[in-house]
Scaffold this active site. Sequence first.
Site, PDB file in Angstrom:
ATOM      1  N   ASP A 151       3.031  11.774   3.899  1.00  0.00           N
ATOM      2  CA  ASP A 151       1.975  10.768   3.892  1.00  0.00           C
ATOM      3  C   ASP A 151       1.625  10.366   5.321  1.00  0.00           C
ATOM      4  OD1 ASP A 151       0.241   8.746   2.488  1.00  0.00           O
ATOM      5  OD2 ASP A 151       1.552   7.397   3.617  1.00  0.00           O
ATOM      6  N   ASP A 186       3.234  13.836  -5.001  1.00  0.00           N
ATOM      7  CA  ASP A 186       2.945  12.588  -5.709  1.00  0.00           C
ATOM      8  C   ASP A 186       1.567  12.641  -6.374  1.00  0.00           C
ATOM      9  OD1 ASP A 186       1.166  12.266  -3.610  1.00  0.00           O
ATOM     10  OD2 ASP A 186       2.162  10.517  -2.759  1.00  0.00           O
ATOM     11  N   ASP A 220       1.543  16.066   0.685  1.00  0.00           N
ATOM     12  CA  ASP A 220       0.765  14.872   0.403  1.00  0.00           C
ATOM     13  C   ASP A 220      -0.610  15.036   1.025  1.00  0.00           C
ATOM     14  OD1 ASP A 220       0.344  12.396  -0.792  1.00  0.00           O
ATOM     15  OD2 ASP A 220       0.945  11.278   0.982  1.00  0.00           O
ATOM     16  N   GLY A 221      -1.583  14.436   0.412  1.00  0.00           N
ATOM     17  CA  GLY A 221      -2.940  14.418   0.929  1.00  0.00           C
ATOM     18  C   GLY A 221      -3.454  13.000   0.920  1.00  0.00           C
ATOM     19  N   HIS A 266       4.750   6.694  -1.964  1.00  0.00           N
ATOM     20  CA  HIS A 266       5.108   5.495  -1.198  1.00  0.00           C
ATOM     21  C   HIS A 266       6.381   4.837  -1.739  1.00  0.00           C
ATOM     22  CE1 HIS A 266       1.159   6.007   0.575  1.00  0.00           C
ATOM     23  NE2 HIS A 266       0.666   6.053  -0.648  1.00  0.00           N
ATOM     24  N   GLU A 318      -4.824  16.719  -1.491  1.00  0.00           N
ATOM     25  CA  GLU A 318      -3.577  16.952  -2.237  1.00  0.00           C
ATOM     26  C   GLU A 318      -3.450  18.437  -2.591  1.00  0.00           C
ATOM     27  OE1 GLU A 318      -1.180  14.843  -2.721  1.00  0.00           O
ATOM     28  OE2 GLU A 318      -1.997  12.822  -2.910  1.00  0.00           O
TER      29      GLU A 318
END
Length: 153
Positions: A130, A70, A9-10, A120, A47
């Site tokens: 995250d 994501d 995740d970024g 999320h 990301e």
Amino acid sequence: MAEITIYTDGSALGNPGPGGYGIVLVSGAYRKELSQGYSLTTNNRMELMAVCVALETLKFPDSDVTIYSDSRYVVDAVTKGWLFGWEKKRFSGKKNPDLWQRFLTVYRRHRVRFVWVKGHAETVENNRCDHLAVAAANDHAHLLHDKGYRPET
């Protein structure tokens, strides 16, 4: 050799703004978490950087890798084949060519499959990534300079 599962995740606090990435690598009983923050970057760069760093961390070539992300930006570019068209056109007019070229170099060392996950949501490891990304972006004492970031003109 066991399959390697990678969650990435970024995040950017502002877009552009400080940003960071978070990575969880899992292979059998082995687990490793990585993160890093940058003083000025974008969400999409973080990301993509997460995926690059995760793949660069792998020690053995020709690994079977599943990456959960994501980021539609990253997942769709690869799974829908857009990236390979961009490469043929030398990334003309595309953002983040430095990271896409870095990605392609390491991507071609392995057998990589992408799975998009909703951000999320209920994916525990994605939520952990995250958390790592946001914490890295907020760690002002350890932020690096994103040398490839170019402001929009």
